[in-house]
Design an enzyme around this catalytic site. Structure first.
Site, PDB file in Angstrom:
ATOM      1  N   ASP A 171       0.825  -1.215   0.000  1.00 56.34           N
ATOM      2  CA  ASP A 171       0.000   0.000   0.000  1.00 56.34           C
ATOM      3  C   ASP A 171       0.859   1.265   0.000  1.00 56.34           C
ATOM      4  OD1 ASP A 171      -2.366   1.387  -0.051  1.00 56.34           O
ATOM      5  OD2 ASP A 171      -2.829   1.108   2.073  1.00 56.34           O
ATOM      6  N   ARG A 212      -5.101  -1.856   8.767  1.00 58.84           N
ATOM      7  CA  ARG A 212      -6.271  -2.696   8.499  1.00 58.84           C
ATOM      8  C   ARG A 212      -5.860  -3.745   7.477  1.00 58.84           C
ATOM      9  NH1 ARG A 212      -7.966   2.453   6.653  1.00 58.84           N
ATOM     10  NH2 ARG A 212      -7.407   2.755   4.473  1.00 58.84           N
ATOM     11  N   LEU A 213      -6.747  -4.741   7.301  1.00 55.68           N
ATOM     12  CA  LEU A 213      -6.407  -5.849   6.406  1.00 55.68           C
ATOM     13  C   LEU A 213      -7.067  -5.737   5.038  1.00 55.68           C
ATOM     14  CD1 LEU A 213      -6.393  -8.710   9.052  1.00 55.68           C
ATOM     15  CD2 LEU A 213      -4.419  -7.702   7.895  1.00 55.68           C
ATOM     16  N   THR A 258     -10.790  -7.008  -4.882  1.00 51.52           N
ATOM     17  CA  THR A 258     -12.115  -6.976  -5.523  1.00 51.52           C
ATOM     18  C   THR A 258     -12.759  -5.598  -5.338  1.00 51.52           C
ATOM     19  OG1 THR A 258     -12.974  -8.043  -3.507  1.00 51.52           O
ATOM     20  CG2 THR A 258     -12.633  -9.465  -5.404  1.00 51.52           C
ATOM     21  N   TRP A 280     -11.855  -2.127  -8.045  1.00 50.28           N
ATOM     22  CA  TRP A 280     -12.604  -1.741  -9.246  1.00 50.28           C
ATOM     23  C   TRP A 280     -13.272  -0.387  -9.064  1.00 50.28           C
ATOM     24  CZ3 TRP A 280     -11.891  -4.426 -13.588  1.00 50.28           C
ATOM     25  CH2 TRP A 280     -11.548  -5.783 -13.506  1.00 50.28           C
ATOM     26  N   ARG A 302     -11.885   2.256  -8.374  1.00 53.47           N
ATOM     27  CA  ARG A 302     -10.961   3.313  -8.815  1.00 53.47           C
ATOM     28  C   ARG A 302     -11.266   3.729 -10.256  1.00 53.47           C
ATOM     29  NH1 ARG A 302      -5.239   2.291  -5.842  1.00 53.47           N
ATOM     30  NH2 ARG A 302      -6.148   1.692  -3.842  1.00 53.47           N
ATOM     31  N   HIS A 317       2.538   3.230  -8.915  1.00 52.05           N
ATOM     32  CA  HIS A 317       2.396   1.793  -9.197  1.00 52.05           C
ATOM     33  C   HIS A 317       3.612   1.285  -9.959  1.00 52.05           C
ATOM     34  CE1 HIS A 317      -1.527   2.115  -7.593  1.00 52.05           C
ATOM     35  NE2 HIS A 317      -2.060   2.759  -8.622  1.00 52.05           N
ATOM     36  N   LEU A 347      10.783 -20.600  -4.089  1.00 50.29           N
ATOM     37  CA  LEU A 347       9.796 -19.688  -3.481  1.00 50.29           C
ATOM     38  C   LEU A 347       8.507 -19.732  -4.297  1.00 50.29           C
ATOM     39  CD1 LEU A 347       9.010 -17.163  -1.660  1.00 50.29           C
ATOM     40  CD2 LEU A 347      10.056 -15.743  -3.432  1.00 50.29           C
ATOM     41  N   ASN A 354       1.264   3.396  -2.885  1.00 47.59           N
ATOM     42  CA  ASN A 354       1.819   3.792  -4.192  1.00 47.59           C
ATOM     43  C   ASN A 354       1.326   5.174  -4.615  1.00 47.59           C
ATOM     44  OD1 ASN A 354       2.821   1.212  -4.212  1.00 47.59           O
ATOM     45  ND2 ASN A 354       1.538   0.471  -5.897  1.00 47.59           N
ATOM     46  N   ARG A 407       1.997  -4.748   6.203  1.00 45.66           N
ATOM     47  CA  ARG A 407       1.303  -3.716   5.419  1.00 45.66           C
ATOM     48  C   ARG A 407       2.104  -2.427   5.477  1.00 45.66           C
ATOM     49  NH1 ARG A 407      -4.987  -2.425   4.458  1.00 45.66           N
ATOM     50  NH2 ARG A 407      -4.682  -0.741   2.963  1.00 45.66           N
ATOM     51  N   ARG A 455       0.104   7.656  -2.773  1.00 38.47           N
ATOM     52  CA  ARG A 455       0.642   8.737  -1.933  1.00 38.47           C
ATOM     53  C   ARG A 455       2.106   9.010  -2.252  1.00 38.47           C
ATOM     54  NH1 ARG A 455      -1.352   6.086   3.387  1.00 38.47           N
ATOM     55  NH2 ARG A 455      -1.940   4.506   1.855  1.00 38.47           N
TER      56      ARG A 455
HETATM   57  C1  IPE Z   1      -5.370  -2.822  -0.279  1.00 35.84           C
HETATM   58  O1  IPE Z   1      -5.047  -1.493  -0.463  1.00 35.84           O
HETATM   59  C2  IPE Z   1      -5.352  -3.551  -1.585  1.00 35.84           C
HETATM   60  C3  IPE Z   1      -4.040  -3.724  -2.201  1.00 35.84           C
HETATM   61  C4  IPE Z   1      -2.893  -3.394  -1.668  1.00 35.84           C
HETATM   62  C5  IPE Z   1      -4.053  -4.321  -3.509  1.00 35.84           C
HETATM   63  P1  IPE Z   1      -6.167  -0.375  -0.660  1.00 35.84           P
HETATM   64  O2  IPE Z   1      -5.440   0.906  -0.801  1.00 35.84           O
HETATM   65  O3  IPE Z   1      -7.075  -0.759  -1.748  1.00 35.84           O
HETATM   66  O4  IPE Z   1      -6.965  -0.470   0.719  1.00 35.84           O
HETATM   67  P2  IPE Z   1      -7.905   0.567   1.460  1.00 35.84           P
HETATM   68  O5  IPE Z   1      -8.900   1.051   0.464  1.00 35.84           O
HETATM   69  O6  IPE Z   1      -7.046   1.660   1.966  1.00 35.84           O
HETATM   70  O7  IPE Z   1      -8.510  -0.232   2.571  1.00 35.84           O
HETATM   71  C1  IPE Z   2      -1.472   0.179  -3.327  1.00 32.32           C
HETATM   72  O1  IPE Z   2      -1.254   1.547  -3.386  1.00 32.32           O
HETATM   73  C2  IPE Z   2      -1.620  -0.445  -4.690  1.00 32.32           C
HETATM   74  C3  IPE Z   2      -2.965  -0.923  -5.003  1.00 32.32           C
HETATM   75  C4  IPE Z   2      -4.005  -0.897  -4.212  1.00 32.32           C
HETATM   76  C5  IPE Z   2      -3.144  -1.464  -6.325  1.00 32.32           C
HETATM   77  P1  IPE Z   2      -2.464   2.557  -3.454  1.00 32.32           P
HETATM   78  O2  IPE Z   2      -2.784   2.825  -4.877  1.00 32.32           O
HETATM   79  O3  IPE Z   2      -3.594   2.076  -2.625  1.00 32.32           O
HETATM   80  O4  IPE Z   2      -1.798   3.846  -2.807  1.00 32.32           O
HETATM   81  P2  IPE Z   2      -2.487   4.852  -1.800  1.00 32.32           P
HETATM   82  O5  IPE Z   2      -2.995   4.034  -0.644  1.00 32.32           O
HETATM   83  O6  IPE Z   2      -3.601   5.521  -2.544  1.00 32.32           O
HETATM   84  O7  IPE Z   2      -1.387   5.780  -1.424  1.00 32.32           O
HETATM   85 MG    MG Z   3      -4.087   2.327  -0.687  1.00 33.34          MG
END
Ligand code: IPE
Ligand code: IPE
Ligand code: MG
Length: 259
Positions: free
Chosen positions: A37, A211-212, A83, A86, A88, A54, A148, A39, A205, A41
């Site tokens: 998580d 959170r998960l 899931t 989508w 986004r 990304h 792996l 990317n 994370r 930001r």
């Molecule tokens: C969780 O990250 C999903 C992935 C890393 C692929 P998100 O950025 O989608 O999660 P939330 O929306 O902050 O919970």
């Molecule tokens: C995680 O980074 C990658 C995916 C969920 C695909 P984010 O795109 O969620 O980055 P933030 O959380 O908006 O910074």
């Molecule tokens: Mg995120």
């Protein structure tokens, strides 16, 4: 250097080799889950479009895979697309899919040489044809990897995974193939995408979110959780080694009491 506890004095911050050795000296997780998580930001802080985050995140994945092999971790799961993702903008969703296709082409050979076995977990059949083809090819080419196993969670949702298992079980039941009264947790787990794999000992994370987000709810019930402020595009082997050192210091009781 006279200040600070011995722990922080005896190791040089950011020294990858030292943290690797320290991690190797302790208990090594058999399976690590990564919620990659931060990317977006990371990119926004640099005045770049989210998609550049990304792209940079792929470099972190490339760096972490050999580090997992260095540690001797046999299984890893990377959360790449949920899931819920989508929701986004479709340009971002398609950028992610294109990146995956590109990654699969560029890294296929290296993954094979490193002995990585790659698998996609999630509702892969809902993905665009080009993505499905790239995954299929990557899974096929890396199928003999023994160092792996990497699960890429793609269009993955933990609730969807459990619901899918329940539906499969219902079908088996209707066909007279299973005795519901005897269905055990282990047999249930065999209907999940991670069938035959150990549960994650550790879930990492990045980006400070605690959170998960629908990641491995069945498998993660007793996972040790590690949250770091480091954004995924900045995550490097040294961060992995530090997380594993932290993990090795945890007292896992699984509901029991210490000996
Ligand atoms: C969780 O990250 C999903 C992935 C890393 C692929 P998100 O950025 O989608 O999660 P939330 O929306 O902050 O919970
Ligand atoms: C995680 O980074 C990658 C995916 C969920 C695909 P984010 O795109 O969620 O980055 P933030 O959380 O908006 O910074
Ligand atoms: Mg995120």
């Amino acid at each position: 250097m006279t200040e600070g506890p011995i722990e922080s004095r005896s190791f040089i911050e950011g020294d990858e080799q030292i943290w690797l050795e320290r991690a190797r000296a302790g208990s090594i997780p058999r399976h690590i889950g990564f919620i990659m998580d931060g990317n977006g930001r990371w990119a926004q802080r640099r005045g770049l479009p989210r998609t550049e985050g990304h792209r940079a995140g792929v470099e972190s994945l490339r760096a972490v895979i050999p580090a997992l092999i260095n540690l001797g971790v046999p299984f890893a799961t990377f959360y790449a697309f949920s899931t819920e993702n989508w929701k986004r903008p479709s340009e971002e969703v398609h950028f992610l899919f294109d990146l995956l296709v590109q990654y699969s082409k560029e890294d296929r050979r290296e993954l094979t040489e490193r002995g990585v076995k790659l698998r996609a977990i999630g509702q892969v059949d809902e993905l665009p044809a080009a993505v499905r083809a790239a995954i299929w090819e990557l899974e096929r080419e890396t199928s003999r990897g023994t160092n792996l196993t990497v699960n890429v969670a793609l269009n993955y949702g933990g609730r969807q995974e459990i619901l899918r298992a329940v539906k499969d079980i219902a079908r088996s039941f209707a066909a007279g193939e299973i005795d519901l009264e005897k269905l055990s947790e282990a047999e249930f787990a065999a209907y999940l995408y991670t069938a035959g794999q150990p549960d994650p000992d550790l879930i990492i994370r990045t980006s400070g979110e605690m959170r998960l987000s629908n990641f491995l709810p069945w498998q993660g019930t007793y996972s040790e959780l590690y949250f770091t402020e480091v954004l995924w595009p900045e995550f490097r082997p040294v961060h992995l080694y530090k997380a594993v050192v932290d993990y090795a210091g945890r007292r896992r009781r699984f509901g029991g009491i210490e000996a």
